[in-house]
Design a protein around this motif. Sequence first.
Motif, PDB file in Angstrom:
ATOM      1  N   SER A 151       1.796  -8.103   6.066  1.00 16.84           N
ATOM      2  CA  SER A 151       2.331  -9.091   5.122  1.00 16.84           C
ATOM      3  C   SER A 151       1.518 -10.379   5.179  1.00 16.84           C
ATOM      4  CB  SER A 151       3.803  -9.377   5.417  1.00 16.84           C
ATOM      5  OG  SER A 151       3.969  -9.846   6.749  1.00 16.84           O
ATOM      6  N   GLY A 152       0.986 -10.692   6.368  1.00 11.97           N
ATOM      7  CA  GLY A 152       0.113 -11.859   6.506  1.00 11.97           C
ATOM      8  C   GLY A 152      -1.192 -11.685   5.748  1.00 11.97           C
ATOM      9  N   ILE A 153      -1.736 -10.465   5.794  1.00 11.36           N
ATOM     10  CA  ILE A 153      -2.972 -10.171   5.057  1.00 11.36           C
ATOM     11  C   ILE A 153      -2.742 -10.305   3.554  1.00 11.36           C
ATOM     12  CG2 ILE A 153      -4.652  -8.369   4.494  1.00 11.36           C
ATOM     13  CD1 ILE A 153      -4.222  -7.256   7.327  1.00 11.36           C
ATOM     14  N   LEU A 154      -1.637  -9.757   3.080  1.00 13.74           N
ATOM     15  CA  LEU A 154      -1.334  -9.835   1.648  1.00 13.74           C
ATOM     16  C   LEU A 154      -1.189 -11.295   1.204  1.00 13.74           C
ATOM     17  CD1 LEU A 154       1.270  -6.949   1.137  1.00 13.74           C
ATOM     18  CD2 LEU A 154      -1.181  -6.930   0.631  1.00 13.74           C
ATOM     19  N   LYS A 155      -0.543 -12.092   2.036  1.00 10.05           N
ATOM     20  CA  LYS A 155      -0.345 -13.506   1.697  1.00 10.05           C
ATOM     21  C   LYS A 155      -1.667 -14.262   1.704  1.00 10.05           C
ATOM     22  CE  LYS A 155       2.498 -17.512   2.954  1.00 10.05           C
ATOM     23  NZ  LYS A 155       3.517 -18.035   3.914  1.00 10.05           N
ATOM     24  N   ALA A 156      -2.551 -13.917   2.647  1.00  7.93           N
ATOM     25  CA  ALA A 156      -3.846 -14.610   2.748  1.00  7.93           C
ATOM     26  C   ALA A 156      -4.799 -14.206   1.628  1.00  7.93           C
ATOM     27  CB  ALA A 156      -4.481 -14.321   4.109  1.00  7.93           C
ATOM     28  N   ALA A 157      -4.635 -12.970   1.093  1.00  7.73           N
ATOM     29  CA  ALA A 157      -5.489 -12.455   0.001  1.00  7.73           C
ATOM     30  C   ALA A 157      -6.965 -12.704   0.290  1.00  7.73           C
ATOM     31  CB  ALA A 157      -5.087 -13.077  -1.325  1.00  7.73           C
ATOM     32  N   PRO A 158      -7.511 -12.104   1.360  1.00  7.95           N
ATOM     33  CA  PRO A 158      -8.906 -12.390   1.743  1.00  7.95           C
ATOM     34  C   PRO A 158      -9.943 -11.966   0.707  1.00  7.95           C
ATOM     35  CG  PRO A 158      -8.050 -10.498   2.959  1.00  7.95           C
ATOM     36  CD  PRO A 158      -6.892 -11.104   2.237  1.00  7.95           C
ATOM     37  N   TYR A 159      -9.592 -11.025  -0.187  1.00 13.23           N
ATOM     38  CA  TYR A 159     -10.547 -10.548  -1.184  1.00 13.23           C
ATOM     39  C   TYR A 159     -10.075 -10.827  -2.609  1.00 13.23           C
ATOM     40  CZ  TYR A 159     -11.723  -8.151   3.119  1.00 13.23           C
ATOM     41  OH  TYR A 159     -12.017  -7.869   4.431  1.00 13.23           O
ATOM     42  N   GLY A 160      -9.359 -11.931  -2.756  1.00  3.39           N
ATOM     43  CA  GLY A 160      -8.913 -12.328  -4.079  1.00  3.39           C
ATOM     44  C   GLY A 160      -7.886 -11.371  -4.656  1.00  3.39           C
ATOM     45  N   GLU A 161      -8.164 -10.874  -5.858  1.00  2.00           N
ATOM     46  CA  GLU A 161      -7.217 -10.001  -6.548  1.00  2.00           C
ATOM     47  C   GLU A 161      -7.234  -8.571  -6.006  1.00  2.00           C
ATOM     48  OE1 GLU A 161      -7.927 -10.187 -10.705  1.00  2.00           O
ATOM     49  OE2 GLU A 161      -7.355 -12.308 -10.901  1.00  2.00           O
ATOM     50  N   THR A 162      -8.252  -8.237  -5.229  1.00  2.00           N
ATOM     51  CA  THR A 162      -8.316  -6.899  -4.628  1.00  2.00           C
ATOM     52  C   THR A 162      -7.369  -6.835  -3.435  1.00  2.00           C
ATOM     53  OG1 THR A 162     -10.641  -6.673  -5.256  1.00  2.00           O
ATOM     54  CG2 THR A 162      -9.802  -5.142  -3.596  1.00  2.00           C
ATOM     55  N   GLU A 163      -6.326  -6.037  -3.557  1.00  2.00           N
ATOM     56  CA  GLU A 163      -5.284  -5.979  -2.527  1.00  2.00           C
ATOM     57  C   GLU A 163      -5.632  -4.973  -1.441  1.00  2.00           C
ATOM     58  OE1 GLU A 163      -0.830  -4.429  -2.726  1.00  2.00           O
ATOM     59  OE2 GLU A 163      -1.038  -6.381  -3.707  1.00  2.00           O
ATOM     60  N   VAL A 164      -5.378  -5.344  -0.195  1.00  2.00           N
ATOM     61  CA  VAL A 164      -5.580  -4.453   0.947  1.00  2.00           C
ATOM     62  C   VAL A 164      -4.444  -3.441   0.997  1.00  2.00           C
ATOM     63  CG1 VAL A 164      -5.774  -4.311   3.465  1.00  2.00           C
ATOM     64  CG2 VAL A 164      -6.802  -6.248   2.225  1.00  2.00           C
ATOM     65  N   THR A 165      -4.780  -2.169   1.233  1.00  2.00           N
ATOM     66  CA  THR A 165      -3.787  -1.097   1.287  1.00  2.00           C
ATOM     67  C   THR A 165      -3.381  -0.824   2.732  1.00  2.00           C
ATOM     68  OG1 THR A 165      -4.746  -0.071  -0.679  1.00  2.00           O
ATOM     69  CG2 THR A 165      -3.311   1.307   0.667  1.00  2.00           C
ATOM     70  N   LYS A 166      -2.075  -0.654   2.945  1.00  2.00           N
ATOM     71  CA  LYS A 166      -1.563  -0.381   4.297  1.00  2.00           C
ATOM     72  C   LYS A 166      -1.514   1.120   4.565  1.00  2.00           C
ATOM     73  CE  LYS A 166       0.841  -1.011   8.169  1.00  2.00           C
ATOM     74  NZ  LYS A 166       2.226  -1.453   8.164  1.00  2.00           N
ATOM     75  N   LYS A 167      -2.009   1.525   5.729  1.00  2.24           N
ATOM     76  CA  LYS A 167      -1.892   2.894   6.216  1.00  2.24           C
ATOM     77  C   LYS A 167      -1.137   2.856   7.542  1.00  2.24           C
ATOM     78  CE  LYS A 167      -4.487   4.659   2.913  1.00  2.24           C
ATOM     79  NZ  LYS A 167      -3.913   5.561   1.896  1.00  2.24           N
ATOM     80  N   GLU A 168      -0.250   3.822   7.728  1.00  2.00           N
ATOM     81  CA  GLU A 168       0.568   3.836   8.943  1.00  2.00           C
ATOM     82  C   GLU A 168      -0.110   4.628  10.066  1.00  2.00           C
ATOM     83  OE1 GLU A 168       3.280   2.295   9.648  1.00  2.00           O
ATOM     84  OE2 GLU A 168       3.995   1.593   7.701  1.00  2.00           O
ATOM     85  N   CYS A 169       0.041   4.128  11.287  1.00  2.00           N
ATOM     86  CA  CYS A 169      -0.362   4.887  12.470  1.00  2.00           C
ATOM     87  C   CYS A 169       0.725   5.925  12.741  1.00  2.00           C
ATOM     88  CB  CYS A 169      -0.522   3.959  13.668  1.00  2.00           C
ATOM     89  SG  CYS A 169      -0.695   4.821  15.248  1.00  2.00           S
ATOM     90  N   ILE A 170       0.354   7.204  12.695  1.00  2.90           N
ATOM     91  CA  ILE A 170       1.343   8.274  12.845  1.00  2.90           C
ATOM     92  C   ILE A 170       2.055   8.203  14.193  1.00  2.90           C
ATOM     93  CG2 ILE A 170       1.632  10.778  13.010  1.00  2.90           C
ATOM     94  CD1 ILE A 170      -0.499  11.100  10.910  1.00  2.90           C
ATOM     95  N   GLY A 171       1.313   7.839  15.233  1.00  4.79           N
ATOM     96  CA  GLY A 171       1.932   7.734  16.552  1.00  4.79           C
ATOM     97  C   GLY A 171       3.073   6.729  16.580  1.00  4.79           C
ATOM     98  N   HIS A 172       2.891   5.594  15.908  1.00  2.70           N
ATOM     99  CA  HIS A 172       3.933   4.571  15.885  1.00  2.70           C
ATOM    100  C   HIS A 172       5.080   4.958  14.960  1.00  2.70           C
ATOM    101  CE1 HIS A 172       0.809   2.143  17.844  1.00  2.70           C
ATOM    102  NE2 HIS A 172       1.803   1.383  18.262  1.00  2.70           N
ATOM    103  N   VAL A 173       4.772   5.692  13.879  1.00  2.00           N
ATOM    104  CA  VAL A 173       5.846   6.185  13.016  1.00  2.00           C
ATOM    105  C   VAL A 173       6.711   7.169  13.794  1.00  2.00           C
ATOM    106  CG1 VAL A 173       6.370   7.532  10.942  1.00  2.00           C
ATOM    107  CG2 VAL A 173       4.549   5.834  10.884  1.00  2.00           C
ATOM    108  N   GLN A 174       6.067   8.004  14.604  1.00  2.00           N
ATOM    109  CA  GLN A 174       6.812   8.961  15.431  1.00  2.00           C
ATOM    110  C   GLN A 174       7.712   8.230  16.422  1.00  2.00           C
ATOM    111  OE1 GLN A 174       4.517  12.156  17.276  1.00  2.00           O
ATOM    112  NE2 GLN A 174       5.767  12.047  19.106  1.00  2.00           N
ATOM    113  N   LYS A 175       7.222   7.131  16.988  1.00  2.00           N
ATOM    114  CA  LYS A 175       8.023   6.371  17.948  1.00  2.00           C
ATOM    115  C   LYS A 175       9.297   5.818  17.315  1.00  2.00           C
ATOM    116  CE  LYS A 175       4.263   4.910  20.997  1.00  2.00           C
ATOM    117  NZ  LYS A 175       3.469   3.748  21.481  1.00  2.00           N
TER     118      LYS A 175
END
Length: 434
Positions: A151-175
Amino acid sequence: MIVKNIHECVSVVTDKLLKKACVEEMNATAEQQGDEHKSDLTVSGDGTWKKRGFTSLFGVTSLIGYYSGKIIDLLVKSSYCKQCEPWKSHKDTTEYQEWWEEHKDVCSANHKGSSGKMEVDAVITMFKRSLEKFQVRFINYIGDGDSKTYSGILKAAPYGETEVTKKECIGHVQKRMGKRLRDIVNNTVEEMKDKNGKTKKKKLLGGKGKLTGKLIDKLTVYYGLAIRRHCDSVDSMYKAIWASYFHNCSTDKNPQHDNCPIGENSWCSWQKARALGTWPSYKHDYEALPPDVASAIFPIYEDLSNKKLLERCVGGFTQNNNESYNQLIWKITPKIIPAGSKIIEIAANIAAGVFNEGKTSLLYYMSAMGLSLGPNAHSYVSKEDAERISISDARAQGSTREGRMARRQQQLNILDANDEAEGSSYGAGIDDTI
């Protein structure tokens, strides 16, 4: 002065190694996705702290390339500067202002705020400097959901209008599954009075025949496997997750294996028996989840099979490399030994070099410091790297992994048996009998 010189040499060498790793990641991305995506990288990020909990003065955050598995960038955050300490009570003086003008460019305190926010701020900083430092964009971010980094990355918008996509770590999803199951056991209680009239809490879903530690681990592993083995499709993951749930709810009178994979090679013994034509005489060789337990955990499976969550799991991403790097840092500068920001930066940089290039990187650091290196030094690092690779290959073998899992499960069985035989022996107020 010696620490300062070592710090400068190590920093220069590590900077070159990180840029080399970035080029490797760019080339690997081009091979997998085409030259047009060469500069749009996928990275995993994770933070580690000098002190456990959220009171640490120092933290290290790393970004690792998805295809190369090498560290591309790292940043050490510090909320403490030893030189600033004597001036705390003189901030309103002219002398402080004069001193600060000379000191501010070398101040080791580069973070304000809580320790938990170090990872968030560090990742945002590395994203913002990626174009200038490496001429790349970190378009896909693999995170663990343990902090507000994305959410911090989205708010900072480091690449302007190009939005960063989130991918989940499967190990942490399992936890998440394991945590939710343990929470429901601890929170679903009934107050009862003992023979002395004292109020005690009884766990309604825990204990023998219900959600034991062994069963929770089993359901958690099944959930993780459902995602890992079907990470190419949201629908396949969804079906596999519910297959693991209904499979464990099945009885001889009410088999619920419709979602289980069919055929003689299925992991589901009922489906295997059906394929072989022996299902009329089939008997379930495991205890089904009790109805109250099955009903209680049904909402958890609904939440953790959410299509939006599973979409972020497509691709089978993991942060295991970041975790390995974190351990390497604290082997060089153990958490139990006091250290300042420069020592931690030296350790983080050396750990990054060893992580990316093996023990050979130590020769680069020694050479930058002006040390003479003979054939024995080269022979030593070659031998160490070869031995490390050999051990890593052995640990990765299926038989070795299965052995580790079997030993772990055996230990859990022993612990569960002891708990049932002895009863609870530790807890807040457990010995308050007066």
